[in-house]
Motif scaffolding. Structure first.
Motif: not given
Length: 177
Positions: A125-140
């Motif tokens: 995801t690129d809409d959850d920088a802190a990785c709080l909502y369950g995606a494996m990888f979070c872009l910021s």
């Protein structure tokens, strides 16, 4: 110039250096879209799906509106490739090897993350920088750089095998901040 995950293999004799070099992608010539596409392709290249034989073509389903890259076309090293389809949350199915989550309603995000659990689907995801909502990888992104963080819980819930070097990079300074 773009320092990306591709540097991991190129500088494998000095692991500390490769981790630092790949911790953030510096966006200069190619812009943020190119940096995101390289990072997504780089992350996917370090994932092993449980089918046993590596597939040369993976399918990425983009749901919602990506914040950092309006045109998704992951750049993968070697002979592998990633085809991209933009679909509605309700259309996600087993044909999606990679699920890229952009901006979307929270209820849709929760349903998709719940559906993915236990399945061989890489979530980015690129809409959850802190990785709080369950995606494996979070872009910021910050200033002129792109980074990612890793959600180890989400990875542990599925059958995908992620190269430990990528996990160490994401656990470093990743996208927190």
């Amino acid at each position: 110039m773009l320092a990306s995950l591709l540097l991991i293999g190129a500088v494998s004799t000095t692991p500390q250096m490769s981790v630092q070099a790949a911790a953030q992608s510096v966006v200069e010539d190619g812009g943020m879209t190119q940096a995101v596409n390289r990072m997504v392709g780089g992350i996917a290249s370090y994932v092993r799906w449980p089918s046993g034989t590596p597939a040369t073509n993976r399918h990425m389903c983009v749901v919602g509106t990506p914040r950092l890259a309006p045109r998704m076309a992951p750049d993968t090293p070697g002979r592998s490739s990633i085809s991209v389809r933009y679909i509605a949350a309700s259309a996600v199915n087993a044909d999606c090897d990679i699920l890229f989550l952009g901006r979307m309603p929270v209820t849709d995000r929760r349903q998709l993350i719940a559906w993915v659990r236990g399945r061989p689907v890489l979530t980015i995801t690129d809409d959850d920088a802190a990785c709080l909502y369950g995606a494996m990888f979070c872009l910021s992104s910050r200033a002129a750089s792109l980074s990612f963080s890793v959600n180890l819980d989400a990875i542990a819930r599925g059958p995908l095998k992620i190269d430990p070097r990528v996990l160490r990079i994401g656990a470093g300074d990743g996208g927190a901040g």
